[in-house]
Design a protein around this motif. Structure first.
Motif, PDB file in Angstrom:
ATOM      1  N   GLY A 193       0.864  -1.171   0.000  1.00  0.00           N
ATOM      2  CA  GLY A 193       0.000   0.000   0.000  1.00  0.00           C
ATOM      3  C   GLY A 193       0.903   1.224   0.000  1.00  0.00           C
ATOM      4  N   MET A 194       0.774   2.068  -1.010  1.00  0.00           N
ATOM      5  CA  MET A 194       1.758   3.139  -1.188  1.00  0.00           C
ATOM      6  C   MET A 194       1.788   4.121  -0.019  1.00  0.00           C
ATOM      7  N   ASP A 195       0.720   4.138   0.773  1.00  0.00           N
ATOM      8  CA  ASP A 195       0.723   5.005   1.957  1.00  0.00           C
ATOM      9  C   ASP A 195       1.495   4.389   3.117  1.00  0.00           C
ATOM     10  N   THR A 196       1.983   3.138   2.935  1.00  0.00           N
ATOM     11  CA  THR A 196       2.783   2.489   3.985  1.00  0.00           C
ATOM     12  C   THR A 196       4.243   2.336   3.572  1.00  0.00           C
ATOM     13  N   LEU A 197       4.641   2.994   2.493  1.00  0.00           N
ATOM     14  CA  LEU A 197       6.025   2.934   2.017  1.00  0.00           C
ATOM     15  C   LEU A 197       6.979   3.365   3.127  1.00  0.00           C
ATOM     16  N   LYS A 198       8.029   2.552   3.337  1.00  0.00           N
ATOM     17  CA  LYS A 198       8.976   2.807   4.423  1.00  0.00           C
ATOM     18  C   LYS A 198      10.307   3.314   3.891  1.00  0.00           C
ATOM     19  N   GLY A 199      10.913   4.215   4.629  1.00  0.00           N
ATOM     20  CA  GLY A 199      12.298   4.602   4.389  1.00  0.00           C
ATOM     21  C   GLY A 199      12.494   5.470   3.157  1.00  0.00           C
ATOM     22  N   GLU A 200      13.726   5.867   2.985  1.00  0.00           N
ATOM     23  CA  GLU A 200      14.136   6.669   1.845  1.00  0.00           C
ATOM     24  C   GLU A 200      15.426   6.093   1.284  1.00  0.00           C
ATOM     25  N   SER A 201      15.686   6.395   0.028  1.00  0.00           N
ATOM     26  CA  SER A 201      16.923   5.936  -0.587  1.00  0.00           C
ATOM     27  C   SER A 201      18.096   6.766  -0.070  1.00  0.00           C
ATOM     28  N   LYS A 202      19.164   6.083   0.291  1.00  0.00           N
ATOM     29  CA  LYS A 202      20.364   6.789   0.718  1.00  0.00           C
ATOM     30  C   LYS A 202      21.136   7.255  -0.511  1.00  0.00           C
ATOM     31  N   PRO A 203      21.897   8.331  -0.403  1.00  0.00           N
ATOM     32  CA  PRO A 203      22.697   8.791  -1.545  1.00  0.00           C
ATOM     33  C   PRO A 203      23.646   7.688  -2.015  1.00  0.00           C
ATOM     34  N   ILE A 204      23.761   7.530  -3.332  1.00  0.00           N
ATOM     35  CA  ILE A 204      24.675   6.525  -3.865  1.00  0.00           C
ATOM     36  C   ILE A 204      26.037   7.158  -4.120  1.00  0.00           C
ATOM     37  N   LYS A 205      27.056   6.332  -4.189  1.00  0.00           N
ATOM     38  CA  LYS A 205      28.418   6.832  -4.366  1.00  0.00           C
ATOM     39  C   LYS A 205      28.566   7.530  -5.711  1.00  0.00           C
ATOM     40  N   SER A 206      29.507   8.449  -5.774  1.00  0.00           N
ATOM     41  CA  SER A 206      29.636   9.336  -6.934  1.00  0.00           C
ATOM     42  C   SER A 206      29.952   8.595  -8.231  1.00  0.00           C
ATOM     43  N   ARG A 207      30.545   7.413  -8.128  1.00  0.00           N
ATOM     44  CA  ARG A 207      30.863   6.679  -9.358  1.00  0.00           C
ATOM     45  C   ARG A 207      29.637   5.998  -9.961  1.00  0.00           C
ATOM     46  N   TYR A 208      28.520   6.046  -9.228  1.00  0.00           N
ATOM     47  CA  TYR A 208      27.278   5.449  -9.714  1.00  0.00           C
ATOM     48  C   TYR A 208      26.263   6.543 -10.050  1.00  0.00           C
ATOM     49  N   SER A 209      25.327   6.189 -10.913  1.00  0.00           N
ATOM     50  CA  SER A 209      24.248   7.115 -11.258  1.00  0.00           C
ATOM     51  C   SER A 209      23.036   6.317 -11.728  1.00  0.00           C
ATOM     52  N   LEU A 210      21.884   6.973 -11.722  1.00  0.00           N
ATOM     53  CA  LEU A 210      20.647   6.379 -12.223  1.00  0.00           C
ATOM     54  C   LEU A 210      20.170   7.197 -13.414  1.00  0.00           C
ATOM     55  N   ARG A 211      19.578   6.511 -14.365  1.00  0.00           N
ATOM     56  CA  ARG A 211      18.977   7.215 -15.504  1.00  0.00           C
ATOM     57  C   ARG A 211      17.783   6.427 -16.011  1.00  0.00           C
ATOM     58  N   SER A 212      16.914   7.094 -16.742  1.00  0.00           N
ATOM     59  CA  SER A 212      15.739   6.432 -17.301  1.00  0.00           C
ATOM     60  C   SER A 212      16.031   5.898 -18.702  1.00  0.00           C
ATOM     61  N   PHE A 213      15.121   5.100 -19.189  1.00  0.00           N
ATOM     62  CA  PHE A 213      15.220   4.433 -20.485  1.00  0.00           C
ATOM     63  C   PHE A 213      15.232   5.462 -21.620  1.00  0.00           C
ATOM     64  N   LYS A 214      16.095   5.228 -22.606  1.00  0.00           N
ATOM     65  CA  LYS A 214      16.160   6.082 -23.785  1.00  0.00           C
ATOM     66  C   LYS A 214      15.889   5.246 -25.035  1.00  0.00           C
ATOM     67  N   GLU A 215      15.542   5.896 -26.110  1.00  0.00           N
ATOM     68  CA  GLU A 215      15.286   5.195 -27.362  1.00  0.00           C
ATOM     69  C   GLU A 215      16.501   4.344 -27.747  1.00  0.00           C
ATOM     70  N   GLY A 216      16.244   3.097 -28.109  1.00  0.00           N
ATOM     71  CA  GLY A 216      17.318   2.186 -28.482  1.00  0.00           C
ATOM     72  C   GLY A 216      17.893   1.398 -27.329  1.00  0.00           C
ATOM     73  N   ASP A 217      17.351   1.592 -26.117  1.00  0.00           N
ATOM     74  CA  ASP A 217      17.875   0.908 -24.931  1.00  0.00           C
ATOM     75  C   ASP A 217      17.343  -0.511 -24.765  1.00  0.00           C
ATOM     76  N   ASP A 218      16.469  -0.975 -25.666  1.00  0.00           N
ATOM     77  CA  ASP A 218      15.905  -2.307 -25.470  1.00  0.00           C
ATOM     78  C   ASP A 218      16.986  -3.390 -25.496  1.00  0.00           C
ATOM     79  N   GLN A 219      17.992  -3.245 -26.350  1.00  0.00           N
ATOM     80  CA  GLN A 219      19.074  -4.226 -26.363  1.00  0.00           C
ATOM     81  C   GLN A 219      19.967  -4.082 -25.132  1.00  0.00           C
ATOM     82  N   THR A 220      20.201  -2.845 -24.702  1.00  0.00           N
ATOM     83  CA  THR A 220      20.987  -2.625 -23.485  1.00  0.00           C
ATOM     84  C   THR A 220      20.293  -3.259 -22.289  1.00  0.00           C
ATOM     85  N   TRP A 221      18.973  -3.077 -22.212  1.00  0.00           N
ATOM     86  CA  TRP A 221      18.186  -3.679 -21.127  1.00  0.00           C
ATOM     87  C   TRP A 221      18.334  -5.200 -21.158  1.00  0.00           C
TER      88      TRP A 221
END
Length: 297
Positions: free
Chosen positions: A136-164
């Motif tokens: 239940g989304m109203d019971t979501l616990k915690g928060e994401s901690k900052p990730i180390k600088s050598r890592y990053s998150l990004r969303s899907f881009k055109e042509g990423d189906d093979q990468t996925w």
């Protein structure tokens, strides 16, 4: 709780009970009185508290094995394992007919581990199958901690189906190709209507994708309170980058996407042996709602 064979005069009540209890369960087809009527191959046991029906278990013989295809407890009564005694009654009857293995599908009871412990203490050996956890989304616990600088998150881009597909293959040992990305169907996903690149995320190490996770609005599933439900899929990090908090970071980012979409409930599927994933999901607030398993007698 009183456990007894379902009486004919309660068939209509039982049909209504099953259809209401399973209404939001993926893969469930509406049942009728004919589906529940007693036959040589099938039997139904019910659990009652006073005059209130709280659980139903339906078992039958398929070939040389048994199957329990409905084992459920009404939503407001879960947490006390009210399905266990009807399951035991069903086991005894199927065992008397020569069955030594029973497949239980779509069991709706909790807590799952206590259900399993009760059946094991009854003498059954349990082999775990697929699990569906709900949040239940109203019971979501915690928060994401900052990730180390050598890592990053990004969303899907055109042509990423093979990468996925490449990252998925590395993590899960699969052999997917780009085309497979568009034909996924877990949790009732229909990629034509459900795909949104903002919900499909990569974790990267110095620009190289090393993890994936998807938050998806499930448009083909029954709405709850006028809103679609959400699904989380393919959460994983390649082995050498695990332990850095990337799985949690991806999950929280995917859940934040679903919160923006005003999703009230989110599902995720896993297996009991995937303890790292299971522990992560439960730490965020997911709880096992639907389970499948085999009983060896």
């Amino acid at each position: 709780m009183k456990t007894e064979r379902l009486q004919r005069n309660n068939l209509d009540l039982a049909v209504s009970f099953l259809n209401k209890t399973y209404v939001n369960t993926e893969g469930f087809k509406k049942v009728s009185v004919e589906d529940l009527e007693e036959s040589r191959e099938g039997t139904v046991f019910a659990g009652w508290i006073g005059s209130e029906l709280v659980s139903i278990v339906h078992g039958k013989i398929l070939g040389s094995n048994g199957q329990i295809d409905w084992a459920c407890v009404k939503q407001g009564s879960r947490g006390e394992c009210y399905s266990v005694e009807p399951i035991k009654a069903c086991i005894i009857e199927l065992q008397e007919k020569g069955v030594s293995r029973i497949h239980v599908s779509r069991c709706l009871d909790s807590p799952y581990r206590r259900v399993v412990e009760s059946l094991e203490s009854f003498g059954a050996q349990v082999k775990h199958g697929q699990l569906t956890l709900c949040l239940g989304m109203d019971t979501l616990k915690g928060e994401s901690k900052p990730i180390k600088s050598r890592y990053s998150l990004r969303s899907f881009k055109e042509g990423d189906d093979q990468t996925w597909a490449n990252v998925k293959n590395t993590i899960f040992g699969s052999s997917s190709i780009a085309l497979d990305f568009w034909s996924q169907n877990f949790l009732g996903v229909d990629m034509e209507s459900d795909f949104d690149p903002r919900g499909f995320l990569f974790a990267e190490h110095k620009g190289v994708p090393i993890g994936i996770c998807a938050g998806i609005v499930l448009h083909n599933r029954k709405k709850i309170g006028g809103s679609y439900i959400g699904g989380i899929g393919w959460t994983g990090i390649v082995e050498e980058h695990r332990g850095e908090g990337l799985g949690r970071a991806l999950m929280m980012e995917s859940l934040n996407y679903l919160i923006e979409k005003e999703i009230p409930i989110t599902e995720v599927g896993t297996q009991f042996y995937r303890t790292t994933a299971l522990n992560l999901y439960e730490s965020i607030g997911f709880r096992i709602e639907v389970s499948s398993f085999d009983l060896f007698l």
